[in-house]
Design an enzyme around this catalytic site. Structure first.
Site, PDB file in Angstrom:
ATOM      1  N   GLU A 134      -3.769 -50.527  38.325  1.00 15.66           N
ATOM      2  CA  GLU A 134      -4.038 -51.828  37.453  1.00 15.66           C
ATOM      3  C   GLU A 134      -5.428 -52.032  36.835  1.00 15.66           C
ATOM      4  OE1 GLU A 134      -2.214 -54.825  40.125  1.00 15.66           O
ATOM      5  OE2 GLU A 134      -0.398 -53.855  40.321  1.00 15.66           O
ATOM      6  N   GLU A 158       4.726 -48.606  42.183  1.00 12.21           N
ATOM      7  CA  GLU A 158       4.800 -49.580  43.225  1.00 12.21           C
ATOM      8  C   GLU A 158       5.809 -50.796  43.249  1.00 12.21           C
ATOM      9  OE1 GLU A 158       1.113 -51.500  43.964  1.00 12.21           O
ATOM     10  OE2 GLU A 158      -0.030 -49.835  43.675  1.00 12.21           O
TER      11      GLU A 158
END
Length: 498
Positions: A119, A266
């Site tokens: 991220e 995820e």
């Protein structure tokens, strides 16, 4: 020597082809912020005992990569956030990283992808300018090592890079990242790589101030008054997870890119939280992950991309007790360090069908209205996410070619998967349950005890292996044939190289 290298490359490409032929899967992330983290060999033993065949590592831990050798487990290896800057600024650093952390372990360790950072755009934005250059340098190093066809490069991003994810059809990336996102999508397109997405309905629900019902976050059936519909496409979304994936597809499309598949790197739900985290419970975690597994191994995609499976990695293998932040941060694991489950997970498709349906099947009524049957069939194969490959022309359940026969197969496939989650056998009054197995010839209905002879295999494992995938019942034969081909070619090459 050139012949040996050429033969080795051909064999490697064939192995890669077989691997890519596998069906939809659910893998796991392996975090290491654990006080009593098992040894690498014990972690692999846990993976093998639970038949987990896809894992993601957050770094390039040599002990884990070595322990994973000769297991066949597919591995995503991670470039840490701290390593991105050096790799992005130097092609030689990237080449050294590939040599040390990828090439040195292949082909014994089945590395299939590299995740660059975690991220990055939202967690370490100062590194964003060198993110895509780092990916390019890594890809160039893979090309130099003849590994680029086997190992893909991507970077996981959170849903926070999308400004407004609902309704999905209007979703766009945050304009402040336009340049980087465009470069990223161009890279993924050029290298035939996937967009890596971290999608957490837990946060979407808990931060949504009651906008969406919790059933929507947990894959539970929604009552008619709570149905979530995109007003622009009229697509019905049965889960927030699907809506998040579809929002990302639409955001990619807004940049005029298509055919870039999404892999969810995820997702999950915490099993315990603090006093201000009432939704972090074992029951909700168990419900989310079990329903997620059922949804993913179905093999279908979100409403806008129904033919693209949503391959997914659960977050995560173990509870990471050393993580900072709220209590929930330390309770995302699905296993204890000794390999036992935190709660009951359905690991096999057979458990999801036979046990859930309790020996009953869902079929079309003899006197059902044809138009209603057609509508029910369309819904089951579309929004209902039934696997309808077997009723396509040339498939074992295509004949007799009539709407009642096809509807029965689709109704039952939906029912077997969704019965335990609240799915019913009604379809606007056109369906009924029966204890008589409707299978015939080579057409085997889901839930049948005789699943070895055709139809959708009930022996596939949910975590890692998945079902017989969207390519249909012929996949087992296809993979089996390719495996025999590999065995033959391996022997042939060994004779040539000896």
């Amino acid at each position: 020597m050139k012949l040996k290298r050429w033969l080795g490359s051909v064999l490697f490409l064939i192995v890669a082809t077989v691997s890519n032929a596998a069906g939809a899967f659910v893998g796991v992330n392996i975090g290491t912020d654990v006080t009593d983290l098992p040894s690498a060999s014990n972690v692999v033993a846990i993976l093998k005992s639970h038949q987990i065949t896809h894992v993601r590592l957050y770094n390039a831990n040599g002990h884990m990569l070595q322990a994973l050798s000769n297991t066949g487990i597919e591995v995503i290896v991670g470039v840490t956030d701290e390593e991105i800057l050096g790799i992005g600024e130097s092609a030689s650093v990237a080449a050294a990283w590939i040599s040390k952390n990828v090439a040195a372990y292949m082909p014994s360790t089945n590395i299939t992808a590299i995740s660059v950072g975690s991220e990055v755009l939202t967690s370490v934005p100062n590194v964003a300018p060198v993110l895509v250059p780092a990916m390019n340098h890594l890809h160039t190093a893979l090309v130099a090592s003849n590994l680029n066809f086997r190992v893909k490069v991507s970077t996981p991003q959170s849903m926070d890079v999308i400004s407004r994810p609902f309704p999905p059809s209007t979703a766009t990336f945050n304009s402040s990242w336009n340049s980087t996102i465009y470069q990223l999508l161009q890279f993924l397109k050029n290298t035939n790589s996937s967009y890596m997405l971290n999608a957490y309905p837990y946060y979407g629900y808990t931060k949504g101030d009651g906008i969406f019902p919790i059933e929507y976050a947990l894959f539970r059936p929604l009552s008619p008054v709570k149905q979530i519909v995109d007003p622009n496409t009229l697509f019905h979304y049965n889960s927030m997870f699907e809506a998040m994936v579809d929002a990302t597809y639409y955001a990619i499309e807004a940049f005029n890119f298509n055919n870039i598949p999404i892999v969810v790197t995820e997702t999950g739900w915490p099993s315990f939280g603090g006093a201000n985290e009432p939704d972090a419970t074992t029951k909700n975690s168990e419900t989310y992950n079990n329903n997620l597994i059922k949804r993913v191994i179905n093999g279908s995609g979100p409403p806008s991309q129904p033919k693209i499976a949503i391959n997914t990695y659960l977050y995560e293998l173990f509870n990471e007790d050393k993580r900072k932040g709220p209590i929930s941060e330390r309770n995302w694991g699905v296993f204890y360090a000794n390999g036992s489950s935190v709660y009951s997970l359905s690991f096999s498709a057979s458990n999801m069908s036979n046990a859930n349906s309790q020996g009953s099947f869902c079929v079309a009524k003899d006197d059902a209205d044809t138009d209603k049957l057609q509508a029910g069939l369309s819904w089951a194969c579309g929004q209902g996410q039934a696997n309808c490959i077997a009723i396509q022309p040339g498939r074992p359940c295509y004949s007799p070619n009539n709407v009642k026969n096809h509807a029965s197969y689709a109704y039952n496939d939906y029912y077997q998967k969704m019965h335990n989650a609240g799915g019913t056998c009604d379809f606007d009054g056109t369906a009924t349950t029966t204890t008589e197995d409707p299978s015939y010839g080579s057409c085997i209905y889901a839930g049948s005890a005789n699943t070895r002879n055709g139809g959708r295999s009930s022996s596939s494992t949910a975590l890692g292996l998945g079902p017989v995938s969207p390519v249909g019942a012929g996949l087992n034969l296809q993979v089996s044939t390719l495996q025999y081909l590999i065995s033959f070619i391996s022997v042939f090459f060994s004779l040539l190289l000896s």
